[in-house]
Design a protein around this motif. Structure first.
Motif, PDB file in Angstrom:
ATOM      1  N   THR A  11       0.805  -1.185  -0.154  1.00 46.38           N
ATOM      2  CA  THR A  11       0.106  -0.020  -0.013  1.00 46.38           C
ATOM      3  C   THR A  11       0.991   1.241  -0.133  1.00 46.38           C
ATOM      4  O   THR A  11       2.024   1.240   0.606  1.00 46.38           O
ATOM      5  N   ARG A  12       0.469   2.219  -0.548  1.00 42.19           N
ATOM      6  CA  ARG A  12       0.999   3.588  -0.368  1.00 42.19           C
ATOM      7  C   ARG A  12       0.629   4.634   0.664  1.00 42.19           C
ATOM      8  O   ARG A  12       0.972   5.398   1.038  1.00 42.19           O
ATOM      9  N   TRP A  13      -0.107   4.017   1.547  1.00 45.83           N
ATOM     10  CA  TRP A  13      -0.772   4.490   2.609  1.00 45.83           C
ATOM     11  C   TRP A  13      -0.218   4.177   4.034  1.00 45.83           C
ATOM     12  O   TRP A  13       0.183   3.259   4.205  1.00 45.83           O
ATOM     13  N   ALA A  32      -7.678   6.615   2.669  1.00 45.70           N
ATOM     14  CA  ALA A  32      -7.096   5.593   2.089  1.00 45.70           C
ATOM     15  C   ALA A  32      -8.129   5.079   0.655  1.00 45.70           C
ATOM     16  O   ALA A  32      -8.497   5.579   0.227  1.00 45.70           O
ATOM     17  N   ASP A  33      -7.497   3.586   0.528  1.00 40.04           N
ATOM     18  CA  ASP A  33      -8.436   3.015  -0.478  1.00 40.04           C
ATOM     19  C   ASP A  33      -8.587   1.645  -0.420  1.00 40.04           C
ATOM     20  O   ASP A  33      -8.240   1.122   0.653  1.00 40.04           O
ATOM     21  N   GLU A  35      -7.299  -0.957  -2.349  1.00 38.19           N
ATOM     22  CA  GLU A  35      -6.248  -1.724  -3.174  1.00 38.19           C
ATOM     23  C   GLU A  35      -6.019  -3.251  -2.308  1.00 38.19           C
ATOM     24  O   GLU A  35      -6.110  -2.979  -1.016  1.00 38.19           O
ATOM     25  N   GLY A  37      -3.457  -4.402  -1.265  1.00 44.26           N
ATOM     26  CA  GLY A  37      -2.087  -4.121  -0.479  1.00 44.26           C
ATOM     27  C   GLY A  37      -2.663  -3.234   0.610  1.00 44.26           C
ATOM     28  O   GLY A  37      -2.239  -3.446   1.718  1.00 44.26           O
ATOM     29  N   THR A  38      -3.473  -2.532   0.410  1.00 42.50           N
ATOM     30  CA  THR A  38      -4.087  -1.540   1.597  1.00 42.50           C
ATOM     31  C   THR A  38      -5.037  -2.361   2.584  1.00 42.50           C
ATOM     32  O   THR A  38      -4.907  -2.216   3.680  1.00 42.50           O
TER      33      THR A  38
END
Length: 228
Positions: A11-13, A32-33, A35, A37-38
């Motif tokens: 995740t990018r979060w 957040a989202d 995705e 990975g998140t």
């Protein structure tokens, strides 16, 4: 051969430190989202998503102060439920979209599963992390549940029934599928405790205890009977 879950891109979060969650509030994050990975990062930190409206607002993330949990040896199976189990066939992952759609039925009270949630969990299923346990009778899907399986944790998301006791039968089926040489190290997470779930043996676990157990749970080998 068992199908190993595929780890998605990270995740990018950045999620907050669980040790700093508000001790009196189940809501621990917004945004957040969804995705893959998140979602996995959130479950690994004791969080799960839930939309709070149907207008496309930000996602809300929860980590209940009192978590609903079911140790495998804590399942309560009444005499009538034991009889009902014999009337159904348990299947795994043969009708996940139908199970999610039944759980998302807008006629159900307090429905929360929207199109984005549905899509996100189907993507996680394609990667091997989400599973449905289904109760079938005479070729008809009568009940079921779905959730995220990470190591020794099965994080239940929702369940439904169209026939009496069918969702309970699916839960019995899930617990049976999780019973292996690592059964003592496995845990079913139901998010919250309801009177219905409490009658089946679900009990509250303080957030800090849940979070303390989580790292060890995540290292348990995945259940072969769910991933084969």
């Amino acid at each position: 051969m068992p199908v190993e879950p595929v780890e998605p891109p990270p995740t990018r979060w950045v999620f907050g430190d669980p040790g700093r969650f508000d001790p009196d509030d189940d809501l621990v994050g917004i945004g957040a989202d969804l995705e893959p990975g998140t979602l996995l990062a959130a479950y690994r930190r004791g969080m799960f998503p839930m939309p709070v409206d149907d207008r496309g607002g930000p996602m809300y993330w929860f980590s209940p102060v009192e978590r609903g949990v079911l140790p495998l040896d804590g399942l309560v199976v009444s005499r009538s439920l034991r009889r009902a189990v014999r009337d159904f066939e348990i299947r795994v992952d043969t009708a996940l979209p139908e199970v999610i759609d039944a759980c998302a039925d807008p006629r159900r009270p307090s429905g929360w599963i929207d199109r984005d949630i549905r899509s996100a969990y189907l993507r996680l299923h394609d990667l091997g992390w989400v599973h449905s346990v289904e109760a079938w009778r005479a070729g008809v899907l009568e009940g079921g549940l779905y959730g995220v399986a990470i190591g020794g944790l099965f994080a239940g998301e929702s369940m439904f029934h169209r026939a009496r006791d069918a969702s309970k039968v699916a839960l019995v089926g899930l617990v049976d599928l999780l019973r292996d040489e690592h059964a003592d190290d496995r845990l079913v997470d139901t998010q919250w405790v309801t009177p219905h779930l409490a009658s089946l043996g679900v009990r509250p676990m303080p957030r800090q205890e849940y979070l303390a157990r989580l790292p060890a749970l995540l290292t348990v080998p995945p259940p072969r009977r769910l991933t084969s």
